[in-house]
Design a protein around this motif. Structure first.
Motif, PDB file in Angstrom:
ATOM      1  N   LEU A 258     106.636 -24.162  29.275  1.00  0.00           N
ATOM      2  CA  LEU A 258     105.341 -24.306  28.603  1.00  0.00           C
ATOM      3  C   LEU A 258     104.661 -25.626  28.952  1.00  0.00           C
ATOM      4  O   LEU A 258     103.437 -25.754  28.791  1.00  0.00           O
TER       5      LEU A 258
ATOM      6  N   LYS B  59     102.418 -19.599  29.328  1.00  0.00           N
ATOM      7  CA  LYS B  59     101.430 -20.665  29.489  1.00  0.00           C
ATOM      8  C   LYS B  59     100.281 -20.193  30.377  1.00  0.00           C
ATOM      9  O   LYS B  59      99.097 -20.423  30.058  1.00  0.00           O
ATOM     10  N   ARG B  60     100.604 -19.510  31.457  1.00  0.00           N
ATOM     11  CA  ARG B  60      99.554 -19.031  32.347  1.00  0.00           C
ATOM     12  C   ARG B  60      98.668 -17.996  31.658  1.00  0.00           C
ATOM     13  O   ARG B  60      97.443 -18.005  31.810  1.00  0.00           O
TER      14      ARG B  60
ATOM     15  N   ARG C 248     101.625 -27.361  34.143  1.00  0.00           N
ATOM     16  CA  ARG C 248     100.186 -27.089  34.230  1.00  0.00           C
ATOM     17  C   ARG C 248      99.950 -25.799  34.989  1.00  0.00           C
ATOM     18  O   ARG C 248     100.435 -25.638  36.112  1.00  0.00           O
ATOM     19  N   CYS C 249      99.186 -24.894  34.367  1.00  0.00           N
ATOM     20  CA  CYS C 249      98.935 -23.592  34.981  1.00  0.00           C
ATOM     21  C   CYS C 249      97.457 -23.367  35.265  1.00  0.00           C
ATOM     22  O   CYS C 249      97.022 -22.229  35.471  1.00  0.00           O
TER      23      CYS C 249
END
Length: 479
Positions: free
Chosen positions: A254, A99-100, A257-258
């Motif tokens: 996933l 995700k990041r 929040r990134c």
């Protein structure tokens, strides 16, 4: 007069990382390196435990010991808990990493994402092809085609730590991103190809749980006492659904929040990853290795690795397929995007890293268990092939990296030099006037100090000369 035509600058691949990305990669790899050494120790311990005659029975007894609530369908063996439970933590971290990378890392920029994605895809497709061709020509089972597709970043970094090889940050980041994309497709392979039955009520419950998890995150609800019990419920439902339970881990990862909001030093995803990564690298993965890598090793068993098509396909897939796939994917990307390799690197460096990526330990062992679940003897032989293939790839990579280690060491020193002692490497400040003013002030202070020392030494020499001269005149007058 028509305007002169300008030539677009050639895009460089595997060039210098941005400072935030370099800092993140350094922190992540530092933890993974420590975890990789523990993983290596756990694998060796498992082999010793399983192969010493006096200890072999206890290894089997501990690994097959069952615990957990039977009523919830969770009375599992220790070995099963390690594979389905602890590895969910590993895949949770992998989900956050992915995700990041998608929202804040290299994969955010489509142009920058092409290289690691293509290299990772080729690094999975070619080993699968090598395995399949080996088994089609040798009359073996093609069920294990996915076994040699995985790269174990922790084990690869452990090899670098053990052999003492420096590696520039661009190559380390490339290896890390490869492993992240690799993990994503490994998860998809497990979910699609290794789900035999589906319990739809349990799956529906897991989906509802994931929805609640997502909603709580969006509402800004905080507190481990909320999320950990919910995560355990989701994991239990996913396990009972027939879908591999590690999918629950990556799904929750996933959802975090990134991206950073104003005033936040770190995003929630980065913060949680920082907390959980040591647990994953230092406990979950080594314990999985302890109860998965304990296979009987003998001369005849090692010889059988090269005579059976299934095990030979795994070894060739890891050693040959991974190297050709990743190197070929990187070269083709550069060729067809008209990019060129960074001036500091050569294609031999990419080849060495591609060879290192042939270490496919953790996920390869997991997929081997799933692919041949009904054949205990073949499962152990596949595990032995994974160990032998990973060891061979590690030895080859060690030789190739050692040849270039002097150059790597100089590159790492240049990357880490901080002459103005402001905590930021100098290579990121060379275009800033303030940096040069700070250096000028530092050099001026050093010059003043050196002049003072030089004057003091000159004065001391003159004083000695006068003393020596006075003594000579006195002796001459006496004579």
């Amino acid at each position: 007069m028509p305007a002169p035509r300008t030539t677009a600058p050639v895009r460089k691949i595997l060039g210098r990382l941005s400072l935030p990305e370099r800092t993140f990669v350094a922190d992540a790899l530092r933890t993974e390196t420590v975890g990789g050494v523990l993983l290596l120790v756990a694998a060796v311990t498992a082999l010793v435990w399983a192969n010493v005659p006096a200890l072999h029975d206890s290894y089997e007894t501990v690994g097959h010991f069952h615990l957990g609530p039977e009523a919830l369908g969770l009375s599992l063996s220790i070995e099963h808990w390690a594979a389905d439970g602890l590895l969910a933590i590993f895949f949770f971290v992998a989900g956050i990493e992915l995700k990041r990378e998608l929202v804040a890392g290299d994969l955010k920029d489509p142009k920058a994402a092409v290289l690691p994605v293509v290299a990772a895809l080729c690094g999975m497709a070619v080993p699968a092809l090598v395995y399949t061709l080996t088994n089609l020509t040798g009359g073996g089972s093609t069920e294990g085609w996915a076994v040699p597709t995985a790269t174990d970043i922790a084990f690869a970094l452990a090899v670098l730590a053990v052999i003492g090889t420096s590696l520039p940050s661009a190559l380390r980041a490339f290896l890390l991103t490869l492993a992240v994309v690799d993990d994503l497709f490994a998860i998809l392979i497990i979910a699609i190809f290794f789900t035999d039955r589906i319990n739809f009520p349990a799956l529906a419950g897991a989906v509802v749980g994931l929805g609640v998890f997502w909603l709580l995150l969006r509402k800004g609800v905080r507190g481990w006492y909320v999320y950990i019990p919910l995560a355990l419920v989701i994991w239990g439902l996913m396990y009972n659904s027939g879908v591999h339970a590690t999918i629950a881990g990556v799904a929750m990862g996933l959802m975090l929040r990134c991206t950073r909001h104003e005033g936040e030093p770190h995003s929630p995803g980065e913060h949680i990853e920082h907390l959980v990564r040591p647990l994953s690298a230092g406990l979950a993965v080594p314990l999985f290795a302890l109860f998965s890598a304990g296979v009987a090793i003998s001369g005849s068993a090692l010889g059988a690795v090269f005579t059976q098509p299934e095990t030979l396909g795994v070894v060739l897939g890891l050693v040959v397929g991974k190297t050709i796939g990743i190197f070929g994917g990187t070269w083709l990307t550069a060729r067809f995007t008209r990019a060129s390799l960074s001036d500091d690197l050569e294609w031999a460096d990419v080849f060495a890293v591609a060879t290192l990526a042939g270490i496919g330990f953790t996920v390869s062992l997991l997929i081997g268990d799933l692919a041949f679940a009904g054949d205990a003897a073949l499962t152990d032989e596949i595990k032995a092939a994974v160990l032998l293939g990973s060891l061979t790839a590690a030895i080859l990579a060690t030789v190739l990296l050692k040849i270039r280690n002097a150059k790597y060491r100089r590159m790492v020193e240049d990357e880490e030099r901080d002459e103005d002692a402001d905590g930021i490497p100098d290579i990121y400040e060379e275009d800033e006037p303030e940096y040069h003013l700070r250096l000028a002030a530092i050099y001026e202070r050093k010059a003043v100090e050196h002049r003072r020392i030089a004057l003091e030494k000159a004065a001391a020499r003159n004083a000695l000369a006068e003393v020596a001269g006075g003594a000579g005149d006195e002796e001459q007058r006496r004579a």
